[in-house]
Design a protein around this motif. Structure first.
Motif, PDB file in Angstrom:
ATOM      1  N   ILE A  77      49.982  80.077  -7.442  1.00  0.00           N
ATOM      2  CA  ILE A  77      50.845  79.980  -6.471  1.00  0.00           C
ATOM      3  C   ILE A  77      50.240  80.040  -5.085  1.00  0.00           C
ATOM      4  N   VAL A  78      49.420  81.186  -4.908  1.00  0.00           N
ATOM      5  CA  VAL A  78      48.796  81.488  -3.512  1.00  0.00           C
ATOM      6  C   VAL A  78      48.052  80.342  -3.197  1.00  0.00           C
ATOM      7  N   THR A  79      47.117  79.660  -4.115  1.00  0.00           N
ATOM      8  CA  THR A  79      46.332  78.882  -3.536  1.00  0.00           C
ATOM      9  C   THR A  79      47.038  77.537  -3.271  1.00  0.00           C
ATOM     10  N   ALA A  80      47.912  77.098  -3.997  1.00  0.00           N
ATOM     11  CA  ALA A  80      48.668  75.963  -3.664  1.00  0.00           C
ATOM     12  C   ALA A  80      49.512  75.990  -2.323  1.00  0.00           C
ATOM     13  N   LEU A  81      50.087  77.406  -2.007  1.00  0.00           N
ATOM     14  CA  LEU A  81      50.851  77.513  -0.699  1.00  0.00           C
ATOM     15  C   LEU A  81      49.773  77.380   0.407  1.00  0.00           C
ATOM     16  N   SER A  82      48.539  78.169   0.138  1.00  0.00           N
ATOM     17  CA  SER A  82      47.740  78.107   1.307  1.00  0.00           C
ATOM     18  C   SER A  82      47.233  76.871   1.620  1.00  0.00           C
ATOM     19  N   LEU A  83      47.102  75.829   0.570  1.00  0.00           N
ATOM     20  CA  LEU A  83      46.486  74.506   0.973  1.00  0.00           C
ATOM     21  C   LEU A  83      47.541  73.920   1.751  1.00  0.00           C
ATOM     22  N   VAL A  84      48.809  73.959   1.225  1.00  0.00           N
ATOM     23  CA  VAL A  84      50.003  73.356   1.627  1.00  0.00           C
ATOM     24  C   VAL A  84      50.070  73.598   3.369  1.00  0.00           C
ATOM     25  N   ILE A  85      50.053  74.951   3.467  1.00  0.00           N
ATOM     26  CA  ILE A  85      50.291  75.462   5.153  1.00  0.00           C
ATOM     27  C   ILE A  85      49.085  74.972   5.705  1.00  0.00           C
ATOM     28  N   LEU A  86      47.854  75.082   5.158  1.00  0.00           N
ATOM     29  CA  LEU A  86      46.684  74.639   6.022  1.00  0.00           C
ATOM     30  C   LEU A  86      46.459  73.309   6.349  1.00  0.00           C
ATOM     31  N   LEU A  87      46.818  72.315   5.536  1.00  0.00           N
ATOM     32  CA  LEU A  87      46.971  71.039   5.741  1.00  0.00           C
ATOM     33  C   LEU A  87      47.971  70.581   6.668  1.00  0.00           C
ATOM     34  N   VAL A  88      49.329  71.348   6.536  1.00  0.00           N
ATOM     35  CA  VAL A  88      50.399  71.106   7.471  1.00  0.00           C
ATOM     36  C   VAL A  88      50.075  71.297   8.688  1.00  0.00           C
ATOM     37  N   GLY A 139      61.034  99.175   7.125  1.00  0.00           N
ATOM     38  CA  GLY A 139      61.254  99.893   6.373  1.00  0.00           C
ATOM     39  C   GLY A 139      61.352  99.599   4.738  1.00  0.00           C
ATOM     40  N   PHE A 140      60.704  98.566   4.536  1.00  0.00           N
ATOM     41  CA  PHE A 140      60.494  97.772   3.131  1.00  0.00           C
ATOM     42  C   PHE A 140      59.193  96.765   3.204  1.00  0.00           C
ATOM     43  N   ASP A 141      59.061  96.683   2.005  1.00  0.00           N
ATOM     44  CA  ASP A 141      57.466  95.666   1.940  1.00  0.00           C
ATOM     45  C   ASP A 141      58.063  94.383   2.244  1.00  0.00           C
ATOM     46  N   PHE A 142      57.617  93.577   3.091  1.00  0.00           N
ATOM     47  CA  PHE A 142      57.765  92.371   3.459  1.00  0.00           C
ATOM     48  C   PHE A 142      56.352  91.400   3.562  1.00  0.00           C
ATOM     49  N   PHE A 143      55.587  92.104   4.288  1.00  0.00           N
ATOM     50  CA  PHE A 143      54.416  91.087   4.669  1.00  0.00           C
ATOM     51  C   PHE A 143      53.408  91.549   3.554  1.00  0.00           C
ATOM     52  N   LEU A 144      53.299  92.879   3.123  1.00  0.00           N
ATOM     53  CA  LEU A 144      52.071  93.311   2.207  1.00  0.00           C
ATOM     54  C   LEU A 144      52.820  93.049   0.741  1.00  0.00           C
ATOM     55  N   ASN A 145      52.047  92.831  -0.122  1.00  0.00           N
ATOM     56  CA  ASN A 145      52.482  92.327  -1.806  1.00  0.00           C
ATOM     57  C   ASN A 145      53.422  91.316  -1.732  1.00  0.00           C
ATOM     58  N   ASN A 146      53.233  90.315  -0.820  1.00  0.00           N
ATOM     59  CA  ASN A 146      53.904  89.243  -0.592  1.00  0.00           C
ATOM     60  C   ASN A 146      52.920  87.917  -0.796  1.00  0.00           C
ATOM     61  N   ASN A 217      38.785  81.925  -5.531  1.00  0.00           N
ATOM     62  CA  ASN A 217      37.797  83.118  -5.678  1.00  0.00           C
ATOM     63  C   ASN A 217      37.666  84.188  -4.693  1.00  0.00           C
ATOM     64  N   GLU A 218      38.636  84.365  -3.445  1.00  0.00           N
ATOM     65  CA  GLU A 218      38.825  85.062  -2.737  1.00  0.00           C
ATOM     66  C   GLU A 218      39.086  86.589  -3.337  1.00  0.00           C
ATOM     67  N   TYR A 219      38.436  87.591  -2.688  1.00  0.00           N
ATOM     68  CA  TYR A 219      38.756  89.067  -3.399  1.00  0.00           C
ATOM     69  C   TYR A 219      39.050  90.161  -2.419  1.00  0.00           C
ATOM     70  N   PHE A 225      45.388  93.505   0.169  1.00  0.00           N
ATOM     71  CA  PHE A 225      46.898  93.070   0.669  1.00  0.00           C
ATOM     72  C   PHE A 225      47.952  93.525  -0.608  1.00  0.00           C
ATOM     73  N   MET A 226      47.557  93.019  -1.875  1.00  0.00           N
ATOM     74  CA  MET A 226      48.135  92.897  -2.957  1.00  0.00           C
ATOM     75  C   MET A 226      47.890  94.326  -3.848  1.00  0.00           C
ATOM     76  N   ASP A 227      49.168  94.562  -4.564  1.00  0.00           N
ATOM     77  CA  ASP A 227      49.177  95.520  -5.586  1.00  0.00           C
ATOM     78  C   ASP A 227      48.853  94.821  -6.945  1.00  0.00           C
ATOM     79  N   LYS A 228      48.493  95.709  -7.959  1.00  0.00           N
ATOM     80  CA  LYS A 228      48.319  95.232  -9.146  1.00  0.00           C
ATOM     81  C   LYS A 228      49.126  94.184  -9.807  1.00  0.00           C
TER      82      LYS A 228
END
Length: 286
Positions: A77-88, A139-146, A217-219, A225-228
């Motif tokens: 999901i993250v890789t596909a979204l990243s590629l779409v946003i990047l190319l757009v 007041g809530f998680d919106f940017f992190l763990n997203n 492969n990004e770590y 930014f992300m929880d378990k």
């Protein structure tokens, strides 16, 4: 007829290539074989022996019990979204920077070129603090763990290299195609979408391959930014290795490593020929 002597430098080239191929193939093959072995074979047996019994259950345990399946889905999901946003974002920006003259063009070119010299790992903490403070204000998680915002960060950090590569390719395309499109009544956007982007397909495929490998492969960013629960494969391998060491189950750990490697190998095999063709075409245009 005189016999042509085989050039000595070619011998060194072939030896170097063969050595490089062996150094890549042997570790991959060894990890795959280790993923099918029992714990006893891994600990006490010869590491290069074939498995006495193919333990495909190691993959099932890694996929389900170690949650590598969840991490795989998160990474897709993250890789596909990243590629779409990047190319757009990158395709229109690259096309405009390469084909049009406007006020501020040198500034934007210099800005993107400066981004090439910024190591992403050095700015992870400032980005994290910015997003963390934004979540506190909300007041809530919106940017992190997203996953979406992680994808936005990935795409943003990959923009300088992507724009640099695509801009260079767009500059090599003949202007006659754009002139013909204008005669046919195409506007700027339609010309870019219907004419120029399809012609830049080899460079786009190159970008997809390079950035896919980087995102997959990004770590450091994902771990920060992300929880378990929302971890990606690279972070999931860390958890898997810790569990495997504590439970003395290295076969499952190697199975997890194979799960991480397989998609990248499949993608590279599928697009390798197209990338080679694109590079040769670009070289001839230069």
């Amino acid at each position: 007829m005189k016999k042509r002597n085989f050039p000595i430098y070619k011998i060194f080239v072939y030896v170097a290539l063969i050595t490089l191929a062996i150094s890549i193939i042997v570790p991959i093959a060894w990890v795959f074989l280790a993923s099918l072995k029992s714990q006893l074979e891994l600990v006490s047996g010869n590491p290069f022996d074939l498995p006495a019994q193919m333990l495909w259950s190691n993959f099932a345990d890694a996929f389900v019990k170690a949650r590598m399946g969840d991490y795989l889905l998160n990474t897709v999901i993250v890789t596909a979204l990243s590629l779409v946003i990047l190319l757009v974002v990158a395709l229109p920006a690259s096309y405009v920077l390469a084909r049009f003259d406007f006020v501020g063009k040198k500034f934007f070119n210099g800005l993107f070129m400066a981004g090439l010299f910024v190591n992403v790992n050095y700015i992870v903490l400032p980005i994290f603090l910015m997003l963390f403070n934004a979540d506190i204000a909300l007041g809530f998680d919106f940017f992190l763990n997203n996953k979406f915002w992680l994808s936005v960060v990935y795409a943003a950090t990959a923009l300088p290299f992507t724009i640099y590569l695509l801009t260079g390719y767009f500059k090599t395309l003949p202007k006659a195609y754009e002139e013909a499109a204008r005669i046919d009544g195409c506007g700027y956007f339609k010309t870019m979408l219907k004419i120029m982007i399809p012609m830049a397909r080899p460079s786009i495929i190159t970008v997809i391959l390079f950035q896919f490998l980087a995102f997959w492969n990004e770590y450091v960013i994902a771990f920060t930014f992300m929880d378990k629960e929302n971890a990606t494969l690279a972070v999931g391998v860390k958890y898997l290795m810790a569990d495997a060491k504590s439970q003395a189950n290295f076969g499952v750990m190697y199975a997890g490593l194979v799960i991480v490697m397989i998609p990248t190998l499949i993608l590279y095999i599928c697009v390798q020929k197209k990338i080679t063709q694109g590079m040769s075409i670009g070289g001839m245009k230069e």
